[in-house]
Design an enzyme around this catalytic site. Structure first.
Site, mmCIF file in Angstrom:
data_model
loop_
_atom_site.group_PDB
_atom_site.id
_atom_site.type_symbol
_atom_site.label_atom_id
_atom_site.label_comp_id
_atom_site.label_asym_id
_atom_site.label_seq_id
_atom_site.Cartn_x
_atom_site.Cartn_y
_atom_site.Cartn_z
ATOM 1 N N ASN A 1 -3.416 38.250 -112.855
ATOM 2 C CA ASN A 1 -3.677 39.526 -113.521
ATOM 3 C C ASN A 1 -3.976 39.245 -114.992
ATOM 4 O O ASN A 1 -3.075 38.982 -115.771
ATOM 5 C CB ASN A 1 -2.437 40.424 -113.359
ATOM 6 C CG ASN A 1 -2.547 41.723 -114.129
ATOM 7 O OD1 ASN A 1 -3.616 42.085 -114.630
ATOM 8 N ND2 ASN A 1 -1.425 42.434 -114.229
ATOM 9 N N LYS B 1 -4.990 41.233 -117.213
ATOM 10 C CA LYS B 1 -4.688 42.377 -118.091
ATOM 11 C C LYS B 1 -5.851 42.616 -119.068
ATOM 12 O O LYS B 1 -7.001 42.397 -118.705
ATOM 13 C CB LYS B 1 -3.351 42.153 -118.799
ATOM 14 C CG LYS B 1 -2.231 41.805 -117.804
ATOM 15 C CD LYS B 1 -0.857 41.835 -118.388
ATOM 16 C CE LYS B 1 0.151 41.498 -117.308
ATOM 17 N NZ LYS B 1 1.532 41.545 -117.769
ATOM 18 N N HIS C 1 1.119 49.127 -111.474
ATOM 19 C CA HIS C 1 1.632 48.056 -112.337
ATOM 20 C C HIS C 1 2.555 48.662 -113.403
ATOM 21 O O HIS C 1 2.319 49.769 -113.886
ATOM 22 C CB HIS C 1 0.480 47.303 -113.005
ATOM 23 C CG HIS C 1 0.970 46.082 -113.721
ATOM 24 N ND1 HIS C 1 1.494 46.142 -114.988
ATOM 25 C CD2 HIS C 1 1.080 44.797 -113.324
ATOM 26 C CE1 HIS C 1 1.899 44.928 -115.348
ATOM 27 N NE2 HIS C 1 1.656 44.085 -114.343
ATOM 28 N N GLU D 1 2.900 48.260 -116.447
ATOM 29 C CA GLU D 1 2.291 48.702 -117.710
ATOM 30 C C GLU D 1 1.598 50.054 -117.526
ATOM 31 O O GLU D 1 1.530 50.856 -118.454
ATOM 32 C CB GLU D 1 1.335 47.617 -118.230
ATOM 33 C CG GLU D 1 2.133 46.451 -118.816
ATOM 34 C CD GLU D 1 1.586 45.073 -118.517
ATOM 35 O OE1 GLU D 1 0.385 44.938 -118.212
ATOM 36 O OE2 GLU D 1 2.382 44.108 -118.581
ATOM 37 N N GLU E 1 8.122 43.354 -109.444
ATOM 38 C CA GLU E 1 8.037 42.861 -110.812
ATOM 39 C C GLU E 1 9.065 43.584 -111.679
ATOM 40 O O GLU E 1 8.795 44.701 -112.176
ATOM 41 C CB GLU E 1 6.640 43.120 -111.378
ATOM 42 C CG GLU E 1 5.531 42.455 -110.594
ATOM 43 C CD GLU E 1 4.274 42.330 -111.436
ATOM 44 O OE1 GLU E 1 3.906 41.200 -111.779
ATOM 45 O OE2 GLU E 1 3.672 43.363 -111.765
ATOM 46 N N GLY F 1 6.201 39.310 -119.009
ATOM 47 C CA GLY F 1 5.730 38.903 -120.327
ATOM 48 C C GLY F 1 6.841 38.543 -121.299
ATOM 49 O O GLY F 1 6.598 38.422 -122.498
ATOM 50 N N SER G 1 6.971 36.591 -115.599
ATOM 51 C CA SER G 1 7.229 35.292 -116.226
ATOM 52 C C SER G 1 7.233 34.114 -115.246
ATOM 53 O O SER G 1 7.941 33.131 -115.450
ATOM 54 C CB SER G 1 8.535 35.332 -117.032
ATOM 55 O OG SER G 1 8.401 36.247 -118.113
#
Ligand code: PGA
Length: 258
Positions: free
Chosen positions: A12, A14, A99, A101, A171, A177, A217
């Protein structure tokens, strides 16, 4: 422990890369990973503007072109949105929905995520439904409740025969991240709850066939231990997918664990 589920690793990207570096990264990943593509589903999710060029670069090397999001309406006055038909035009095979985010930065709710997921399934796309708890929810002991609730809401009105097109990415928000990876045991425990929920909602065969990726991560160093858990069928990779050598090591770990 070996399973019959084919490993599945996604990169991904992003909101990273530019036109030139997207092509270069795709080129490098093709060179590094195409010999692994017959043993692992490898999806790349570039930013929307680069889907076409990255798709051309991936060519017929056995990779899956992926989109980071999709809208549920088929066309019309939806400024800024991208439909399933547009993605199919570009040979996209798989889309991410939900996702973290998009949930936490862009404010998407379960209802919207479910609408996107169903539209993508109806269009014949594969879908990776992303779920995960925040640190606050984990510390409050709410991990399982939150994940099961996002799972059930995301899969609302999805027919059993459509489940072959679905994968889940677990996730944890606190791991994305941050460099703070979930332990393989903690991740596997949540995967087990997800699989049990699918068995309860559908049946044992559907649950057994469902691929559940871990994301948050994952890197070249921790991937092998994560993927050695029978419950973990691969990963959804952010940061480390922007480096072809690291991404290759992660795909190798997924293939090796199978
Ligand atoms: P990360 O991102 O690997 O950079 O933690 C994972 C993801 O958001 O899919």
């Amino acid at each position: 422990m070996a399973t019959t589920r084919r490993p599945f690793v996604g990169g991904n990207w992003k909101m990273n890369t530019d036109l030139a570096s997207a092509v270069e990264l795709a080129d490098d990943i093709v060179a590094a990973c195409s010999h692994l593509a017959d043993r692992c589903d490898i999806a790349l999710y570039p930013p929307f503007p680069y889907l076409q060029v990255v798709g051309r670069t991936l060519g017929h090397h056995g990779f899956l072109l992926g989109a980071q999001d999709v809208y549920y309406q088929s066309n019309g006055a939806y400024t800024g949105e991208v439909s399933t038909d547009m993605l199919l035009d570009l040979n996209v095979k798989v889309v991410l929905v939900g996702h973290s985010e998009r949930r936490h930065v862009l404010g998407e709710n379960d209802e919207l995520i479910n609408a996107k997921l169903r539209a993508a399934l109806e269009a014949g796309l594969q879908v990776v439904l992303c779920i995960g708890e925040t640190l606050e929810q984990r510390e409050a002991g709410d991990t399982n409740r939150v994940n099961v609730s996002q799972l059930m809401a995301g899969l609302r009105n999805v027919a059993p025969e459509q489940m072959g097109q679905v994968a889940i990415a677990y996730e944890p928000v606190w791991a994305i991240g941050t460099g703070q990876v979930a332990s393989p045991q903690d991740a596997a425990a949540v995967h087990r709850i997800i699989r049990q929920s699918i068995a309860d909602l559908y049946d044992d065969g559907t649950a057994e066939a469902l691929r559940i990726q871990y994301g948050g991560s994952v890197n070249a160093t921790n991937a092998a231990e994560l993927f050695s858990e029978a419950q973990i069928d691969g990963g959804l990779i952010g940061g480390a997918s922007l480096d072809s050598a690291k991404f290759k090591a992660i795909v190798e770990a997924a293939v090796g664990a199978n």
